[in-house]
Design an enzyme around this catalytic site. Sequence first.
Site, PDB file in Angstrom:
ATOM      1  N   LYS A   1      39.379  65.261  44.180  1.00  0.00           N
ATOM      2  CA  LYS A   1      39.600  66.705  44.140  1.00  0.00           C
ATOM      3  C   LYS A   1      41.035  67.020  43.730  1.00  0.00           C
ATOM      4  O   LYS A   1      41.283  67.902  42.898  1.00  0.00           O
ATOM      5  CB  LYS A   1      39.302  67.339  45.502  1.00  0.00           C
ATOM      6  CG  LYS A   1      39.330  68.872  45.484  1.00  0.00           C
ATOM      7  CD  LYS A   1      39.411  69.458  46.873  1.00  0.00           C
ATOM      8  CE  LYS A   1      40.846  69.432  47.363  1.00  0.00           C
ATOM      9  NZ  LYS A   1      41.038  70.214  48.606  1.00  0.00           N
TER      10      LYS A   1
ATOM     11  N   ASP B   1      35.890  71.874  46.475  1.00  0.00           N
ATOM     12  CA  ASP B   1      36.338  71.940  47.865  1.00  0.00           C
ATOM     13  C   ASP B   1      35.180  72.489  48.704  1.00  0.00           C
ATOM     14  O   ASP B   1      34.051  72.575  48.238  1.00  0.00           O
ATOM     15  CB  ASP B   1      37.597  72.806  47.994  1.00  0.00           C
ATOM     16  CG  ASP B   1      37.332  74.276  47.668  1.00  0.00           C
ATOM     17  OD1 ASP B   1      36.207  74.609  47.214  1.00  0.00           O
ATOM     18  OD2 ASP B   1      38.234  75.107  47.863  1.00  0.00           O
TER      19      ASP B   1
END
Length: 256
Positions: free
Chosen positions: A166, A184
């Site tokens: 991420k 997320d």
Amino acid sequence: MAKIIRSQRAKTSSVRSAPKKPRKKPAKTAKPLPKRAAKTAAKSKPWTEAEVYEAFSRFRKANPEPKGELEHLNPYTLLVAVVLSAQATDAGVNKATRALFAVADTPEKMLALGEDKVRDYIKTVGLYRNKAKNIIALSAKLIAEFGGEVPRTRAEIESLPGAGRKTANVVLNMAFGEHTMAVDTHVFRVGNRTGLAPGKTPLEVELALERVIPPEFMLHAHHWLILHGRYTCLARSPRCDVCLINDLCRWPEKTV
């Protein structure tokens, strides 16, 4: 008289011993699906290309140039901010990094500052001790292996202490304009809840979103989805009444 009694007993015995005829079971009838199940089935219907295009057209019209909410000065400070944002809010990270980045906006300055002082700057951020250690370690690795610059490939960014997929996707997108999809908790929820890109893991949702989102929207797509999850498609009490895509959403629980 005795013969009559014996005869009656014999009749009674024969009646008792006679096998009972099996009862016929009622024929099974198909039960109609409950409304909830029917709605869930509808949710699983994939979005069409036209629906996906319509959804992101609406996002673009409402917010043509979405921005990430993590404050930063350059690719390095963006990297540090994203590492700090794990299990923390952007607002909380910004509060800590304003003072930190004023004195250390390069890997060299961060190393000179030292782990103890970095820890003091970020002590209001969750897991700050381990994050301070990672910031110093990634700064040292950037200097030793990448000439003090943030690398421009996912694999290289992921090799840095405290940085995962991420983090790499956010940095590649925001710092270098790559068409990456950072997933997320907000993007994961929106992808699954709406039925746009269902997946059991963030990676599954990421890859699903990359498959369905048209290239012309990919630069800003993860920001639109993050902001949508943060301010509209909330984990609790989602604001379906003001949702831009409520007519396209497949969520069975939506309130409109």
